[in-house]
Design a protein around this motif. Sequence first.
Motif, PDB file in Angstrom:
ATOM      1  N   GLN A 207      26.059  53.529  35.294  1.00 45.88           N
ATOM      2  CA  GLN A 207      25.938  51.958  35.463  1.00 45.88           C
ATOM      3  C   GLN A 207      25.220  52.326  37.470  1.00 45.88           C
ATOM      4  OE1 GLN A 207      30.284  51.602  33.993  1.00 45.88           O
ATOM      5  NE2 GLN A 207      29.576  49.755  34.389  1.00 45.88           N
ATOM      6  N   ARG A 249      33.419  47.707  38.004  1.00 46.51           N
ATOM      7  CA  ARG A 249      33.039  46.129  38.189  1.00 46.51           C
ATOM      8  C   ARG A 249      31.643  45.556  39.464  1.00 46.51           C
ATOM      9  NH1 ARG A 249      35.844  43.092  41.702  1.00 46.51           N
ATOM     10  NH2 ARG A 249      36.867  44.602  42.866  1.00 46.51           N
ATOM     11  N   ARG A 252      28.784  46.180  37.627  1.00 45.86           N
ATOM     12  CA  ARG A 252      28.545  45.163  36.678  1.00 45.86           C
ATOM     13  C   ARG A 252      28.135  43.773  36.970  1.00 45.86           C
ATOM     14  NH1 ARG A 252      33.204  46.742  33.680  1.00 45.86           N
ATOM     15  NH2 ARG A 252      34.334  45.732  34.276  1.00 45.86           N
ATOM     16  N   LEU A 253      28.482  43.172  38.539  1.00 44.89           N
ATOM     17  CA  LEU A 253      28.638  42.201  38.907  1.00 44.89           C
ATOM     18  C   LEU A 253      27.091  41.797  39.715  1.00 44.89           C
ATOM     19  CD1 LEU A 253      31.542  41.418  41.150  1.00 44.89           C
ATOM     20  CD2 LEU A 253      30.745  40.229  39.533  1.00 44.89           C
ATOM     21  N   GLY A 255      24.099  43.239  37.950  1.00 46.94           N
ATOM     22  CA  GLY A 255      23.375  43.794  37.719  1.00 46.94           C
ATOM     23  C   GLY A 255      23.828  42.582  36.622  1.00 46.94           C
ATOM     24  N   GLN A 256      24.588  41.811  36.933  1.00 49.82           N
ATOM     25  CA  GLN A 256      24.395  40.716  36.199  1.00 49.82           C
ATOM     26  C   GLN A 256      23.692  39.155  37.372  1.00 49.82           C
ATOM     27  OE1 GLN A 256      28.113  38.732  35.863  1.00 49.82           O
ATOM     28  NE2 GLN A 256      29.208  40.441  33.857  1.00 49.82           N
ATOM     29  N   ALA A 257      23.880  39.566  39.040  1.00 52.17           N
ATOM     30  CA  ALA A 257      23.772  38.801  39.788  1.00 52.17           C
ATOM     31  C   ALA A 257      21.667  38.975  39.855  1.00 52.17           C
ATOM     32  CB  ALA A 257      23.546  38.951  40.927  1.00 52.17           C
ATOM     33  N   SER A 259      19.651  40.657  36.612  1.00 51.68           N
ATOM     34  CA  SER A 259      19.516  39.480  35.377  1.00 51.68           C
ATOM     35  C   SER A 259      19.145  37.980  35.646  1.00 51.68           C
ATOM     36  CB  SER A 259      20.096  39.830  34.555  1.00 51.68           C
ATOM     37  OG  SER A 259      21.747  39.304  34.186  1.00 51.68           O
ATOM     38  N   ALA A 260      20.279  36.970  36.644  1.00 53.39           N
ATOM     39  CA  ALA A 260      20.238  35.941  36.084  1.00 53.39           C
ATOM     40  C   ALA A 260      19.277  35.307  37.356  1.00 53.39           C
ATOM     41  CB  ALA A 260      21.746  35.866  37.979  1.00 53.39           C
TER      42      ALA A 260
END
Length: 261
Positions: A207, A249, A252-253, A255-257, A259-260
Amino acid sequence: METRLESAANNLRIVLVGTQHPGNIGSAARAMKTMGLSRLVLVAPEKAPDRDTHAMAAGADDLVETAPVFATLAEAVADCRWVLGATARNRRIQLEPLHPRDAAQRAVAATTSGPVALVFGRERTGLTNEELQLCHAAVHIPSDPAFSSLNLAAAVQVLSYELRCSLLGDAVAEASAAVRTAPPVEGVASHAELEGFFAQLGEALEQIDFHKGRAPESAMRKLRRLYLRANLDSADVRLLRGVLADTQRMARLAGQAGSAT
Ligand code: SAH
């Protein structure tokens, strides 16, 4: 056949001179017996062993019952090859006292040539200068100079312990090294707990893109070796898995940021 340890212990004599409190004779016997010593010798005790002696001996009565009683120190140590006097104070006329560890080593070494005596003085006044002159060397437990006098039986305990350590010699060193490197007896992580941790470690490394395209096996092998060397217990594994969970965690955060945007 008698082992070297037994024959050395049998040649180590604890001599109590002019003991004033019979209870101390019992306490000294107990101190000796816990350290594998059995040759107690009394020189002119002020009072003969009594009920207090046996109460304090707490199972070491056999040492008191077999203890020879002499009128003088000279008679008690007549057949000894080396005589060591335990002193609470430094006295001008006396030899430089040995440290208990060095004294114990020399005492044990001297048992190869015959009996060795470790001599303790009276509770109130210690050994007389005449008695100290009968000793080949003195030993002093490095106590606080402002309050240097140990209880008689406590002094017997400390010096008997040092004798035992010398007697056990290398066996003690090996045992303590083994304790330091052995895994904790309770709570050693199970195979399954470790595998669960390694699986999560593998995922977390993916990750955070630790491998950067390289095959993960080599790094994982090295990490496994490293963690297995640490003898982890269950609590250690929980702690490490907590660290990994937070790492995952955050990954993941991130990764989300990513992709946003
Ligand atoms: N007031 C006495 C103390 C005697 S204590 C004195 O100053 O000599 C009884 C015995 O315990 C001493 O004679 C000695 O043999 C032993 N002892 C007590 N404290 C000791 C110490 N710090 N080092 C070595 N032996 C000690």
